[in-house]
Enzyme design. Structure first.
Site, PDB file in Angstrom:
ATOM      1  N   ASN A   9       0.864  -1.182   0.000  1.00 53.28           N
ATOM      2  CA  ASN A   9       0.000   0.000   0.000  1.00 53.28           C
ATOM      3  C   ASN A   9       0.906   1.239   0.000  1.00 53.28           C
ATOM      4  OD1 ASN A   9      -1.798   2.063   0.573  1.00 53.28           O
ATOM      5  ND2 ASN A   9      -2.196   1.410   2.685  1.00 53.28           N
ATOM      6  N   LYS A  11       0.057   4.264  -0.196  1.00 50.37           N
ATOM      7  CA  LYS A  11      -0.595   5.459   0.390  1.00 50.37           C
ATOM      8  C   LYS A  11      -0.406   6.653  -0.552  1.00 50.37           C
ATOM      9  CE  LYS A  11       0.252   3.428   4.858  1.00 50.37           C
ATOM     10  NZ  LYS A  11       0.197   3.582   6.288  1.00 50.37           N
ATOM     11  N   HIS A  97      -9.280   0.820   5.314  1.00 50.38           N
ATOM     12  CA  HIS A  97      -7.998   1.085   5.977  1.00 50.38           C
ATOM     13  C   HIS A  97      -8.240   2.048   7.143  1.00 50.38           C
ATOM     14  CE1 HIS A  97      -3.912   2.406   6.707  1.00 50.38           C
ATOM     15  NE2 HIS A  97      -3.508   1.345   6.035  1.00 50.38           N
ATOM     16  N   GLU A  99      -6.673   4.516   8.178  1.00 49.71           N
ATOM     17  CA  GLU A  99      -6.505   5.946   7.848  1.00 49.71           C
ATOM     18  C   GLU A  99      -7.757   6.495   7.187  1.00 49.71           C
ATOM     19  OE1 GLU A  99      -2.816   5.509   5.689  1.00 49.71           O
ATOM     20  OE2 GLU A  99      -1.826   4.935   7.565  1.00 49.71           O
ATOM     21  N   GLU A 169      -4.918  -5.122  10.948  1.00 49.51           N
ATOM     22  CA  GLU A 169      -3.895  -4.099  11.139  1.00 49.51           C
ATOM     23  C   GLU A 169      -4.146  -3.357  12.447  1.00 49.51           C
ATOM     24  OE1 GLU A 169      -2.148  -2.843   7.113  1.00 49.51           O
ATOM     25  OE2 GLU A 169      -3.938  -1.655   7.417  1.00 49.51           O
ATOM     26  N   GLY A 175       2.829   2.111  10.875  1.00 56.16           N
ATOM     27  CA  GLY A 175       3.775   3.211  10.683  1.00 56.16           C
ATOM     28  C   GLY A 175       4.509   3.608  11.959  1.00 56.16           C
ATOM     29  N   SER A 215       3.782  -2.263  10.527  1.00 57.39           N
ATOM     30  CA  SER A 215       5.243  -2.336  10.662  1.00 57.39           C
ATOM     31  C   SER A 215       5.794  -3.727  10.335  1.00 57.39           C
ATOM     32  CB  SER A 215       5.676  -1.869  12.052  1.00 57.39           C
ATOM     33  OG  SER A 215       5.294  -0.515  12.241  1.00 57.39           O
TER      34      SER A 215
HETATM   35  C1  PEP Z   1      -0.548   0.091   6.333  1.00 61.27           C
HETATM   36  O1  PEP Z   1      -0.745   1.286   6.326  1.00 61.27           O
HETATM   37  O2  PEP Z   1      -1.384  -0.664   5.803  1.00 61.27           O
HETATM   38  C2  PEP Z   1       0.655  -0.411   6.983  1.00 61.27           C
HETATM   39  C3  PEP Z   1       0.676  -1.657   7.351  1.00 61.27           C
HETATM   40  O3  PEP Z   1       1.691   0.483   7.147  1.00 61.27           O
HETATM   41  P1  PEP Z   1       3.152   0.161   7.759  1.00 61.27           P
HETATM   42  O4  PEP Z   1       3.614  -1.124   7.135  1.00 61.27           O
HETATM   43  O5  PEP Z   1       3.984   1.330   7.365  1.00 61.27           O
HETATM   44  O6  PEP Z   1       2.967   0.032   9.233  1.00 61.27           O
END
Ligand code: PEP
Length: 255
Positions: A9, A11, A97, A99, A169, A175, A215
């Site tokens: 992703n 973003k 997601h 966000e 997630e 992040g 992460s």
């Molecule tokens: C995400 O935003 O779906 C995500 C998993 O981000 P990150 O790997 O940067 O934590």
């Protein structure tokens, strides 16, 4: 055997020419994958056509979008429909997601409509769920995630459910560099599978790919993907670096 998936992703990152270079570096070293192993690249909308032309010849490399709108067409300035995504070769869409839930106020009811539109247009859905830190601290994450899934995708028939993958997630891991432990990930993934089994039966639940996101990096991907109910990952930051993304794909390939 259920599908294992690594989905990147991007973003809201990279200009189109930068995205093109990143895809090229991934393609240069992408290993050949078996049929039940899939990679998804989900760049911003503006990059989709370019990415489609770069990846169309590789069956296990799929084009994903990060969102679609809940209505089929019409006066919705600035939005992009599921049919439009399909028309540029997209075959996966990430919905729900954290966000989007947080910054764009997406509710489970809205997500239900988006999921329906996506399936009407033959898109595979990666449906995201996951709890904020205070819910984890109160140890009520199972109830929280069950509700997101029940309200977001349990309107689907068992047949439609075949087009769904789930991405768990935990918001506190996205992040932040703080990853769920393998035990936390496995417990939640098994919980999600049991919630699906209660609604659709064990056979359907055993076929759903449940990805971990938050992460996920080259140094922890292999141990996360080794968990019985973790079927790959949804990758944010590490999907923007060819070396890291490829290392995570390799971990999935050997899981
Ligand atoms: C995400 O935003 O779906 C995500 C998993 O981000 P990150 O790997 O940067 O934590």
């Amino acid at each position: 055997m259920r599908k294992k998936i690594v989905a990147g992703n991007w973003k809201m990152n990279l200009a189109v020419n930068e995205g093109e270079k990143l895809v090229k570096s991934i393609l240069d070293r992408l290993p050949k994958l078996k049929e039940n192993r899939q990679v998804v690249i989900a760049p911003p909308f503006t990059h989709l056509i370019q990415t489609y032309y770069q990846t169309e010849s590789i069956a296990y490399l799929n084009l994903g979008a990060q969102n679609c709108y809940s209505e089929a067409s019409g006066a919705y300035t600035g939005e992009v429909s599921a049919a439009m995504l399909s028309s540029v070769g997209v075959n996966y869409v990430i919905l729900g997601h954290s966000e989007r839930r947080e910054y764009f106020n997406e509710t489970n009811a809205m997500l239900t409509k988006k999921v329906n539109r996506a399936l009407e247009n033959n898109l595979e859905v990666i449906f995201c769920c996951g709890e904020p830190l205070e819910i984890r601290t109160n140890d009520t994450q199972n109830e929280y995630v069950s509700k997101q899934i029940q309200e977001g995708i349990f309107q689907l028939t068992a047949e439609q459910f075949k087009s769904i993958s789930i991405a768990y997630e935990p918001i506190w891991a996205i992040g932040t560099g703080r990853t769920a432990t393998t035990e936390q990930a496995q417990l939640m993934h098994a919980h999600i599978r049991s919630v699906i089994a209660d609604k659709y039966g064990v056979d359907t639940a055993n076929k759903v790919s449940i990805l971990y996101g938050g992460s996920c990096k080259p140094n922890n991907a292999a141990e996360l993907f080794a968990c019985a109910d973790v079927d790959g990952g949804l990758i944010g930051g590490a999907a923007l670096k060819a070396d890291e993304f490829l290392a995570i794909i390799n971990a999935m390939m050997h899981s």
